[in-house]
Write an enzyme that holds these catalytic residues in place. Structure first.
Site, PDB file in Angstrom:
ATOM      1  N   ASN A 236     -26.469  17.199  30.984  1.00 46.90           N
ATOM      2  CA  ASN A 236     -27.572  18.016  30.473  1.00 46.90           C
ATOM      3  C   ASN A 236     -28.405  18.684  31.568  1.00 46.90           C
ATOM      4  O   ASN A 236     -28.918  19.783  31.371  1.00 46.90           O
ATOM      5  CB  ASN A 236     -28.449  17.190  29.531  1.00 46.90           C
ATOM      6  CG  ASN A 236     -29.079  15.989  30.190  1.00 46.90           C
ATOM      7  OD1 ASN A 236     -28.555  15.468  31.177  1.00 46.90           O
ATOM      8  ND2 ASN A 236     -30.196  15.552  29.670  1.00 46.90           N
TER       9      ASN A 236
ATOM     10  N   GLU B 113     -36.567   6.910  39.423  1.00 41.08           N
ATOM     11  CA  GLU B 113     -36.288   8.093  40.229  1.00 41.08           C
ATOM     12  C   GLU B 113     -37.631   8.760  40.530  1.00 41.08           C
ATOM     13  O   GLU B 113     -38.653   8.469  39.908  1.00 41.08           O
ATOM     14  CB  GLU B 113     -35.339   9.044  39.497  1.00 41.08           C
ATOM     15  CG  GLU B 113     -33.977   8.379  39.291  1.00 41.08           C
ATOM     16  CD  GLU B 113     -32.833   9.316  38.940  1.00 41.08           C
ATOM     17  OE1 GLU B 113     -32.961  10.064  37.956  1.00 41.08           O
ATOM     18  OE2 GLU B 113     -31.801   9.265  39.642  1.00 41.08           O
TER      19      GLU B 113
ATOM     20  N   GLU C  59     -30.300   5.386  34.520  1.00 40.10           N
ATOM     21  CA  GLU C  59     -31.121   6.336  33.759  1.00 40.10           C
ATOM     22  C   GLU C  59     -30.353   6.671  32.493  1.00 40.10           C
ATOM     23  O   GLU C  59     -29.433   7.496  32.512  1.00 40.10           O
ATOM     24  CB  GLU C  59     -31.362   7.612  34.590  1.00 40.10           C
ATOM     25  CG  GLU C  59     -32.205   7.397  35.839  1.00 40.10           C
ATOM     26  CD  GLU C  59     -33.680   7.195  35.542  1.00 40.10           C
ATOM     27  OE1 GLU C  59     -34.087   7.307  34.365  1.00 40.10           O
ATOM     28  OE2 GLU C  59     -34.428   6.900  36.485  1.00 40.10           O
TER      29      GLU C  59
ATOM     30  N   CYS D 297     -32.894  13.435  27.678  1.00 44.70           N
ATOM     31  CA  CYS D 297     -32.922  11.981  27.465  1.00 44.70           C
ATOM     32  C   CYS D 297     -34.276  11.484  26.989  1.00 44.70           C
ATOM     33  O   CYS D 297     -34.347  10.590  26.151  1.00 44.70           O
ATOM     34  CB  CYS D 297     -32.548  11.278  28.758  1.00 44.70           C
ATOM     35  SG  CYS D 297     -33.580  11.795  30.139  1.00 44.70           S
TER      36      CYS D 297
HETATM   37  P1  NAD Z   1     -21.934   9.636  29.392  1.00 47.95           P
HETATM   38  O1  NAD Z   1     -22.415   8.242  29.431  1.00 47.95           O
HETATM   39  O2  NAD Z   1     -20.848   9.988  28.462  1.00 47.95           O
HETATM   40  O3  NAD Z   1     -21.417  10.068  30.854  1.00 47.95           O
HETATM   41  C1  NAD Z   1     -22.241  10.024  31.978  1.00 47.95           C
HETATM   42  C2  NAD Z   1     -21.381   9.984  33.231  1.00 47.95           C
HETATM   43  O4  NAD Z   1     -20.711   8.726  33.324  1.00 47.95           O
HETATM   44  C3  NAD Z   1     -20.299  11.056  33.267  1.00 47.95           C
HETATM   45  O5  NAD Z   1     -20.200  11.549  34.581  1.00 47.95           O
HETATM   46  C4  NAD Z   1     -19.042  10.266  32.894  1.00 47.95           C
HETATM   47  O6  NAD Z   1     -17.850  10.830  33.396  1.00 47.95           O
HETATM   48  C5  NAD Z   1     -19.331   8.940  33.549  1.00 47.95           C
HETATM   49  N1  NAD Z   1     -18.610   7.788  32.992  1.00 47.95           N
HETATM   50  C6  NAD Z   1     -18.114   7.634  31.731  1.00 47.95           C
HETATM   51  N2  NAD Z   1     -17.540   6.412  31.619  1.00 47.95           N
HETATM   52  C7  NAD Z   1     -17.677   5.790  32.812  1.00 47.95           C
HETATM   53  C8  NAD Z   1     -17.310   4.501  33.315  1.00 47.95           C
HETATM   54  N3  NAD Z   1     -16.677   3.607  32.555  1.00 47.95           N
HETATM   55  N4  NAD Z   1     -17.626   4.190  34.591  1.00 47.95           N
HETATM   56  C9  NAD Z   1     -18.297   5.073  35.362  1.00 47.95           C
HETATM   57  N5  NAD Z   1     -18.665   6.311  34.947  1.00 47.95           N
HETATM   58  C10 NAD Z   1     -18.367   6.657  33.684  1.00 47.95           C
HETATM   59  O7  NAD Z   1     -23.231  10.521  29.165  1.00 47.95           O
HETATM   60  P2  NAD Z   1     -23.302  12.112  28.909  1.00 47.95           P
HETATM   61  O8  NAD Z   1     -22.810  12.380  27.532  1.00 47.95           O
HETATM   62  O9  NAD Z   1     -22.706  12.838  30.056  1.00 47.95           O
HETATM   63  O10 NAD Z   1     -24.881  12.374  28.976  1.00 47.95           O
HETATM   64  C11 NAD Z   1     -25.743  12.208  27.912  1.00 47.95           C
HETATM   65  C12 NAD Z   1     -26.460  10.863  28.023  1.00 47.95           C
HETATM   66  O11 NAD Z   1     -27.162  10.790  29.257  1.00 47.95           O
HETATM   67  C13 NAD Z   1     -27.512  10.694  26.946  1.00 47.95           C
HETATM   68  O12 NAD Z   1     -27.460   9.386  26.428  1.00 47.95           O
HETATM   69  C14 NAD Z   1     -28.813  10.913  27.695  1.00 47.95           C
HETATM   70  O13 NAD Z   1     -29.931  10.295  27.119  1.00 47.95           O
HETATM   71  C15 NAD Z   1     -28.496  10.360  29.040  1.00 47.95           C
HETATM   72  N6  NAD Z   1     -29.396  10.903  30.066  1.00 47.95           N
HETATM   73  C16 NAD Z   1     -30.337  10.092  30.623  1.00 47.95           C
HETATM   74  C17 NAD Z   1     -31.233  10.589  31.567  1.00 47.95           C
HETATM   75  C18 NAD Z   1     -32.287   9.723  32.180  1.00 47.95           C
HETATM   76  O14 NAD Z   1     -32.816  10.116  33.198  1.00 47.95           O
HETATM   77  N7  NAD Z   1     -32.632   8.584  31.607  1.00 47.95           N
HETATM   78  C19 NAD Z   1     -31.152  11.936  31.940  1.00 47.95           C
HETATM   79  C20 NAD Z   1     -30.165  12.731  31.367  1.00 47.95           C
HETATM   80  C21 NAD Z   1     -29.289  12.201  30.429  1.00 47.95           C
END
Ligand code: NAD
Length: 481
Positions: A152, A455, A249, A283
């Site tokens: 995002n 962060e 995060e 998020c």
């Molecule tokens: P996601 O969990 O599907 O993927 C995040 C990252 O993790 C990607 O790069 C993915 O390739 C990687 N990944 C997936 N499986 C993995 C594994 N087993 N081991 C290591 N890496 C792995 O999330 P998304 O769909 O890309 O993003 C949306 C989510 O992120 C939402 O839940 C949102 O709330 C959260 N988010 C949180 C913050 C924050 O600062 N708290 C900020 C932005 C987004």
């Protein structure tokens, strides 16, 4: 192709590729055209990236902090000079309107780099006088850190992780989301242009398996993930096996409490930003809007009036302030929640529709109850739930009745109440009469199931350094033997 980079990965100061890696197609969400084709990192690429980061770390850590800061400052200058080009690329990568990517994404990343560039040279240890003997502490970098990003805010996330990590002498291997892999490559390029030694910041592409390799490689000292709660659980567990440091995060379902003495205009404006900016793909969004009974109908009335001004359209058009969702899968997921809300009896006040493209209309449900799926689960789309409450204690209890704990907000003109309520909200980041503002000076992070670590701000340094204690004997050793 419109946004094809020189190669898939950026390792040891240069673009490299290995076409044996699984194909990653990058799609522009507006029109769904494939704009770049990359390859996931193969074992050879991974080995090169981690080994380069390892090799570069000793000299980078030994550099005077002010010199590391100077390099990061030069990178900030380059980002600001190339702001327009970077915003255009960010819009292609994410589908977010240019209006947003010009104002929020790289500018926020540049702020983080600027802040930690300045902070680097101010960090010191402590001295403990012990009456003759004394002790002191050294603040050391952890080593090679892995950054794993969500889709995002791809460039902001890369900067928010790189800035504190690199400023204190760590090196990094960063894996962007497979959905938005382009911005991080630009950051790597810019660091080299700024004079950063090769190997300090490396970018590898890939799906979850590549992230999992980073979480389990013994040469990686720390994993910082921005992603969903389920992924966080997997990465945290993998990292725990080797006692790696982590920052998590993750997702949220954050509450925003609007009391009947609040400024209606401000509360409505914040609720809209908290649900429709980035088409709801943030998020920390305040997706559960608890509105006190006395002003609920006025709130909904003003909300729907102001929503008429939202301008969906071509993200590259400067007038557009509302873009498509990132992927078809995300669009379908969001529409699934909208259908579920209708069948569970929520009252649709606005939106609720999707086109054949990836746009979902800004949507508001009223009469939402705490047990509905839209009030419990992270949707990550432009769907606002309005819930009614009567008393302060009731609102706090309901706001806290969730596994998540990322963010929360309160709107009221009674400042005593504002502080009293915020003190009881279970969230890492909270706002009073504001929402979703995340300046670099303020720590950002979560409690409960939404994550761990912080962060931004000085507190981020705690998560990228470790303390070494040094006891200095100045007197003869006192031994009974
Ligand atoms: P996601 O969990 O599907 O993927 C995040 C990252 O993790 C990607 O790069 C993915 O390739 C990687 N990944 C997936 N499986 C993995 C594994 N087993 N081991 C290591 N890496 C792995 O999330 P998304 O769909 O890309 O993003 C949306 C989510 O992120 C939402 O839940 C949102 O709330 C959260 N988010 C949180 C913050 C924050 O600062 N708290 C900020 C932005 C987004």
């Amino acid at each position: 192709m419109k946004a094809q980079p020189n190669a898939s990965h950026f390792v040891n100061g240069e673009y490299i590729d290995d076409e044996n890696g699984e194909v990653i197609e990058v799609t522009y969400a507006y029109g769904e055209e494939v704009i770049a084709r990359l390859h996931a990192a193969t074992p050879q690429i991974m080995e090169k990236a981690i080994a380069s980061a390892r090799a570069a770390q000793t000299a980078w850590a030994a550099m005077a902090p002010v010199e590391r800061g100077r390099i990061l400052h030069r990178a900030v200058g380059i980002i600001r000079e190339r702001a327009e080009e970077l915003a255009l690329l960010e819009t292609l990568d994410t589908g977010k309107p240019l209006q947003e990517t010009r104002a929020a994404d790289w500018p926020s990343g540049a702020d983080a780099l600027e802040y930690f560039a300045g902070l680097a040279a101010t960090l010191t240890g402590e001295t403990m006088p012990l009456g003759g003997d004394f002790a002191y502490t050294l603040r050391e970098p952890l080593g090679v850190c892995a950054g794993i990003g969500a889709w995002n805010y791809p460039s902001q996330i890369a900067c928010w992780k790189a800035a504190p990590a690199l400023s204190v002498g760590n090196t990094m291997v960063f894996k962007p989301s497979e959905i938005t892999p382009l911005g991080a490559l630009k950051l790597a390029e810019i660091f080299i242009d700024a004079g950063m030694p090769a190997g300090v910041f490396n970018v590898v592409q890939g799906y979850g398996a590549v992230g999992a390799q980073l979480a389990t490689d013994p040469r990686i000292a720390k994993v910082s993930l921005t992603g969903s709660v389920p992924t966080g659980g997997k990465v945290y567990a993998a990292a725990a096996g080797q006692m790696k440091h982590v920052t998590m995060e993750l997702g949220g379902k954050s509450p925003l409490l609007v009391f009947d003495d609040a400024s209606l205009e401000d509360a409505v404006g914040a609720a809209m930003l908290a649900n429709f900016y980035s088409s709801g793909q943030i998020c920390s969004n305040g997706t559960r809007i608890f509105v006190q009974k006395g002003i609920k109908e006025a709130f909904l009335q003003r909300l729907t009036e102001r929503m008429a001004k939202i301008t969906p359209g071509d993200p590259m058009d400067e007038a557009t302030d509302f873009g498509p969702l990132i992927t078809r899968a995300q669009r379908d997921k969001v529409m699934g929640y909208i259908e579920a809300a209708k069948s569970e009896g929520a009252r649709l006040v606005a939106g609720g529709t999707a086109g054949a493209d990836l746009f979902v209309a800004p949507t508001v449900f009223a009469d939402v109850t705490d047990d509905m799926a839209i009030a419990r689960e992270e949707i990550f789309g432009p769907v606002m739930s309005v819930l009614e409450f009567e008393t302060e204690d009731e609102a706090i209890a309901r706001a806290n009745a969730t596994q998540f704990g990322l963010a929360a907000g309160v709107f009221t003109s009674d400042m005593t109440r504002a502080h009293r309520v915020v003190a009881q909200l279970q969230a890492g980041t909270t706002w009073i009469n504001a929402y979703n503002l995340t300046p670099v000076e303020m720590p950002f992070g979560a409690v409960k199931g939404s994550g761990f670590g912080r962060e931004n701000s000085r507190h981020a340094i705690e998560h990228y350094t470790q303390i070494k204690s040094v006891y200095v004997g100045m007197t003869p050793v006192d031994s009974p033997w």
